[in-house]
Design a protein around this motif. Structure first.
Motif, mmCIF file in Angstrom:
data_model
loop_
_atom_site.group_PDB
_atom_site.id
_atom_site.type_symbol
_atom_site.label_atom_id
_atom_site.label_comp_id
_atom_site.label_asym_id
_atom_site.label_seq_id
_atom_site.Cartn_x
_atom_site.Cartn_y
_atom_site.Cartn_z
ATOM 1 N N SER A 77 -1.781 -9.241 5.840
ATOM 2 C CA SER A 77 -3.403 -8.854 6.593
ATOM 3 C C SER A 77 -3.738 -7.752 5.641
ATOM 4 N N GLY A 78 -4.670 -7.510 5.392
ATOM 5 C CA GLY A 78 -5.834 -5.757 5.052
ATOM 6 C C GLY A 78 -4.804 -5.512 4.416
ATOM 7 N N ASP A 122 0.725 -1.588 -0.137
ATOM 8 C CA ASP A 122 -0.202 0.120 -0.066
ATOM 9 C C ASP A 122 0.732 1.598 0.075
ATOM 10 N N ARG A 169 -4.262 -3.934 -0.034
ATOM 11 C CA ARG A 169 -4.802 -3.759 -1.243
ATOM 12 C C ARG A 169 -3.824 -4.489 -1.738
#
Length: 82
Positions: free
Chosen positions: A68-69, A57, A71
């Motif tokens: 985790s999390g 990100d 994008r």
């Protein structure tokens, strides 16, 4: 699904600038292992991780960083200053 982006010679070896990857990877290193197993072009692009940097990100990260999390994952050669 994670957006994976490739820059510079990594993009040239993989053959595309970006793709969406459906992954079960827990860390960046796990993702790299999945990509390497896909095709020889990925194995070639990721054969020497010391020649690569990764951003999650749009923030620099290590290959043991969790996904985790996340994008977006970007792989690129080290930047040089001048």
């Amino acid at each position: 699904m994670i957006d994976v982006m490739y820059f510079a010679w990594v993009r040239e070896r993989v053959g595309e600038p970006r793709e969406q990857v459906d992954t079960q990877a827990v860390t960046v290193s796990d993702l790299v292992d999945e990509l390497r197993a896909r095709e020889p072009r990925y194995a070639e692009a990721f054969k020497d991780l010391s020649a690569l940097r990764v951003a999650l990100d749009q923030e620099l990260a290590d290959f043991d960083a969790p996904l985790s999390g996340v994008r977006e994952v970007a792989f690129f050669p080290p930047m040089t200053g001048g």
